[in-house]
Scaffold this motif. Structure first.
Motif: not given
Length: 617
Positions: A169-170, A197-199, A232-235, A240-242
């Motif tokens: 899950a994003l 934050l994204f996770a 492409r989106m997951v890359e 954007l980690k942290q």
């Protein structure tokens, strides 16, 4: 990031020779919508650019948050850093930027660093397809009253092996340190007091959180993104980690950020431009659907909905048995009176009792006694299984009316005619067009009403900051409280028959009951504090009541309400109100309102109005 990269370059062997690019070519690339999307840039209020990213670690250029051209130049330079940097190499840190620039500029001579961390992470996720998940609104949680959106990233074998629970899950959400109470959470969320934050987390964790802990229905919209678009989106998510963003409930929220990711996945679609002021989840789901991104829709009912569906065919006596079975299964199952019931009724009661036990256990520490009760009920269910539970699929939330409402009305207050003009930023009241909304749910945010009387006399009639109601019906198995809270400015009866504009805060708690399939009754005790120039004290408190009926009828929604406020200073204010909405279309309604007001300060006043409501965003 800029400082760290500089230090690394100083300590590393000589980098690959960088080509020289034409300035006009770089200018064109820096203005490309895809580069703007990768940097999360928006047009600044005074011209130029600013990035939504509120974290200097995201940028390679010192002024990269406001200069897309400088960030592009710094990125191109960094891509030619020595391969010995390994996981710290900019190609490893910015895989989405690297892919796009390599394709646009045919960068075939780039160093080849070993991006072990990114490759292992990407391989574990194995992105192949995307599902937009919408946990429906849950009024008893201030953070969830508008619903929520997240993305599920599926692997290639999701359909053949039914492995959705192994997906990721994003999610984008507020990062909260400590234990803020609900009111503080709401205030800080409105004012941008939390970073966002994204996770990426296992989907089963999010499913448990939203479907069980908060008892929220889940809608899953499978998107028609290709494996390449999903990758492409997951890359970009890795980039954007942290990385911190500002977080605001109404605009820069979970839904808006996910729309930005979809624009990364499929270049050329325009989703965020539709939400310059607010981004309410149901509106963003509708935008995704209107953009042609939805391939199919699935529905996962909450545990609460499953329990209520199983209990619906039970009469009052059978529901009492379900309660007893949930509390004391051994003695209830051994009771001759229960054994005398038809086996098919026993099966339904046992299953309802088991579901009630699971519902009660949500969020609680594991209790051996509760586990023993559940096991006893499971044994009974295995001996006498119930029929498969059939749950009617509710109306899809995005098919309801949009959130913003323009209002145009005309009416009469005693012998004075008036016209009224209104705007509500969000979202739904008890009488609004009903499709896609539960009966008894109301969330109104920032509502303004101006009134024009004969003789061109204008006045502010009301300004609601918030007006929220949760009228959830009680039954034998579940006993939820109904509640309401609101505040702002409104007109009330004053001395000499005049109207006074007062500021107020009010709230109430009580109960609601299902009186029929489409009929709801409610009664709440209320408290109110008010600043009124007719009162000697600066703040006047009052206790009172709010009761009424809600009826979803063939024309629309009808409400009949009685209110009363009994002030500490002796003022008594009461009202009776009738409202009927005619649903002309999803986005258009007409409301007839009639009201009689009473006050110790003035004679009773009658008011009748007819109002046209246009819903849009």
């Amino acid at each position: 990031m800029f400082v760290a990269l500089t230090l690394a370059l100083c300590a590393a062997p000589a980098a690959h020779a960088k080509p020289v690019w034409d300035a006009a070519q770089l200018d064109a690339l820096a203005a490309d919508p895809y580069w703007i999307a990768l940097g999360h840039y928006e047009t600044a209020k005074l011209g130029g650019w600013r990035s939504y990213v509120d974290d200097e670690r995201f940028f390679l250029a010192a002024d990269g948050d406001s200069q897309p051209r400088a960030e592009l130049a710094a990125t191109l330079d960094a891509l030619y850093a020595p391969a010995t940097l390994g996981d710290q190499h900019p190609q490893c840190v910015y895989p989405a930027r690297t892919r796009w620039l390599r394709e646009r500029l045919q960068l075939n001579d780039l160093p080849q660093p070993d991006c072990a961390e990114f490759n292992a992470w990407f391989t574990d996720i194995a992105p192949h397809s995307t599902v937009l998940v919408f946990p429906a609104a849950y009024l008893n949680s201030p953070s969830s009253m508008f619903g929520h959106t997240l993305l599920r990233i599926d692997q290639a074998d999701i359909d053949e092996n039914n492995t959705a629970m192994l997906s990721y899950a994003l999610n984008f959400g507020a990062f909260i340190e400590g234990m803020d109470n609900s009111m503080l959470y709401a205030w800080k969320g409105l004012m941008g007091g939390y970073p966002g934050l994204f996770a990426l987390v296992p989907y089963r964790e999010k499913l448990s959180e939203y479907r069980s802990l908060e008892n929220r229905d889940l809608w899953e919209y499978r998107l028609n993104l290709s494996a390449t678009e999903t990758a492409r989106m997951v890359e970009h998510v890795w980039e954007l980690k942290q990385i911190r963003f500002d977080y605001y409930f109404f605009d820069e929220n979970c839904s808006y950020r996910l729309l930005e990711l979809l624009e990364i996945a499929r270049p050329g679609i325009e989703l965020t431009d539709q939400f310059p002021i607010s981004a309410i989840p149901t509106d963003t789901v509708r935008a995704v659907e209107n953009a042609g991104l939805v391939a199919s829709v699935d529905f996962r009912p909450s545990r609460e909905r499953e329990l209520l569906a199983r209990a619906k065919p039970l009469d009052t006596g059978e529901q009492d048995w379900a309660l007893r079975l949930a509390d004391e299964p051994a003695s209830a199952l051994a009771d001759p009176a229960f054994a005398a019931l038809p086996r098919e009724r026993q099966a339904l009661i046992q299953d309802a009792a088991f579901r009630l036990g699971r519902y009660r256990a949500v969020g609680e520490a594991r209790d051996p006694a509760a586990a023993a009760r559940s096991y006893a009920l499971l044994q009974a269910i295995n001996r006498n299984p119930p029929p498969e539970l059939q749950i009617a699929r509710p109306d899809q939330p995005e098919d309801g009316h949009p959130s913003r409402t323009w209002q145009l009305g005309a009416g009469s207050r005693d012998d004075r005619a008036f016209a009224e003009y209104g705007l509500r930023m969000a979202y739904h009241d008890l009488n609004d067009n009903a499709y896609g909304f539960p009966l008894g749910a109301q969330i109104e945010i920032l509502q303004l009403k101006l009134r024009q009387y004969e003789g061109n006399h204008w006045q502010l009639q009301r300004l609601d900051l918030a007006n929220i109601r949760s009228l959830t019906p009680r039954n034998e198995l579940l006993q939820p409280w109904s509640w309401q809270v609101g505040g702002g400015l409104e007109r009330v009866l004053g001395e000499d028959g005049d109207e006074r504009l007062v500021s107020h805060l009010q709230g109430g708690v009580g109960g609601s009951w299902q009186l029929g399939e489409e009929l709801l009754g409610f009664a709440l005790g209320t408290l109110r504090i008010e600043n009124n120039e007719d009162f000697a004290a600066f703040i006047a408190p009052a206790a009172g009541f709010n009761s009424g009926l809600l009826w979803r009828n063939p024309l629309g929604n009808l409400s009949l309400e009685a209110r009363g406020d009994y002030f500490h200073n002796g003022e008594v204010r009461r009202s009776l109100a009738l409202n009927q909405q005619w649903e002309l279309s999803r986005n258009l309604g007409v409301r007839l309102s009639a009201q009689r007001q009473f006050s110790q300060l003035a004679s009773p006043v009658n008011e009748v109005s007819l109002e046209l409501k246009w819903y849009h965003y």
